[in-house]
Design a protein around this motif. Structure first.
Motif: not given
Length: 389
Positions: A122-127
């Motif tokens: 989920f944290n990869l959404r910022r990328r």
């Protein structure tokens, strides 16, 4: 050398190898396992030595090599593909942060997995990465067919767990791996809920992250991170230090040159004491034999389920081979799971309390190979004596 027959037929041998058996029935290995005596002794011996000699990481090379070799043997990998890193979330984060993501890339994952194997993606959404959330018909039941239907031309990675932490549904790792290879998609596996209890082959995946504190019977804070050698250049190390970069005579080089093995993912001095304990636990699992361990666990859970169903308990998911793992999760229609867990704890039985997304409570049993049918019967007697008819 200890055999399974010795353990289950000779109570003194069982208590010698697993001292916790003297005062508890431990059915919570899917949470945190008690240390085998040999692991504790190996760690004590090492710690005692530290009080007599200076700590020297280089003198531990042979012990580290042993832990790496035993971990590799467990999954059918080469030792150079094993980084000795724990907990599981470290390996998952290394995969998430080490791939060269492009906006629009997709990751297929399961939002009802254990949070460590959700937040990393989920944290990869910022990328700019798009998350494709799996929605199986029943909690934890991820199939190769579901994965195949979820992959698109933009999919870079499929990230799953080898077993669902609530229902105990065991993933068809080989089947999912075949789908990923056919589609040229990377496959990351959180293996903590099966590694040590069931055979898991590294050939089916690209990355495996697994803490040792559950089914591997190792100390907390230890674990393994497997990277297929062919993926070394695909997965960039994101933790950089003096251990994984070549530095002649401890002098920093003008350019970063990583080691050619999975040591490239180990930035600094390892948890040496933990690695020594983990190696001792893995040695015990080798002596018992992977197939013997699996068969024993499945047999105990089958007997446990028969006993529990006779008392009115209902399984969250009635798994049968090859979908069954070491987890058996149940609830009672008239008794809150919190009460059941507390009642068992009062009588020296350790189990786990788990919940689904809707807040429903479940009692999770997870015996290991050294548990006995007599313990299963004693659990049934405790519940029968104390629960309403």
């Amino acid at each position: 050398m200890t055999t399974l027959a010795e353990l289950v037929e000779n109570e003194s041998v069982r208590r010698r190898e697993f001292p916790i058996c003297e005062h508890k029935i431990y059915f919570a290995h899917a949470s945190v396992a008690p240390l085998p005596a040999r692991a504790a002794e190996a760690m004590k011996h090492y710690i005692d030595g530290l009080s007599r000699e200076a700590q020297d990481v280089y003198s531990l090379e042979s012990k580290v090599d042993e832990a790496r070799a035993r971990a590799a043997l467990l999954i059918g990998a080469h030792p150079e593909e094993i980084a000795l890193l724990g907990p599981t979330s470290v390996g998952l984060s290394l995969v998430a942060q080490g791939l060269d993501w492009r906006p629009g890339d997709e990751v297929v994952c399961y939002p009802d997995d254990y949070p460590a194997n959700v937040y990393a993606w989920f944290n990869l959404r910022r990328r700019g990465v798009k998350i494709i959330s799996l929605q199986p018909g029943r909690l934890g039941c991820i199939t190769p067919e579901l994965i195949a239907a979820s992959i698109s031309p933009r999919t870079r990675l499929v990230a799953l767990s080898s077993c669902h932490f609530v229902t105990g549904y065991r993933l068809d790792v080989a089947g999912v791996g075949a789908v990923c290879r056919e589609q040229d998609v990377l496959f990351s596996l959180d293996g903590i809920q099966t590694l040590g209890a069931f055979v898991l082959s590294a050939r089916d995946v690209d990355f495996i992250s697994a803490g040792a504190q559950k089914w591997m019977l190792g100390p907390e804070g230890t674990g393994i991170f497997y990277v297929k050698k062919a993926r070394f250049e695909t997965l960039a190390p994101t933790l950089i230090g003096g251990w994984n970069v070549r530095s002649e005579n401890s002098v920093a080089a003008s350019e970063i040159q990583f080691f050619e093995t999975a040591r490239r993912y180990e930035p600094g001095v390892l948890n040496a004491c933990g690695m020594i304990g983990m190696a001792a636990s893995l040695e015990l699992l080798e002596q018992i034999g992977p197939e013997n361990v699996s068969a024993r666990i499945l047999g105990l859970n089958e007997a446990l389920l028969d006993n529990l169903e006779s008392l009115g308990f209902v399984a969250a998911l009635r798994n049968a081979a090859p979908d069954a793992a070491g987890i058996l999760t149940v609830s009672h229609p008239r008794v809150p799971s919190e009460r059941v867990v507390g009642l068992l704890a009062e009588n020296g039985v350790v189990v786990s309390l788990r919940h689904d997304r809707e807040g429903n409570g479940y009692v999770r049993f997870s015996p290991h190979f050294y548990n006995t049918l007599d313990e299963v019967e004693r659990v049934g007697e405790i519940l029968k004596r104390n629960l309403p008819v």
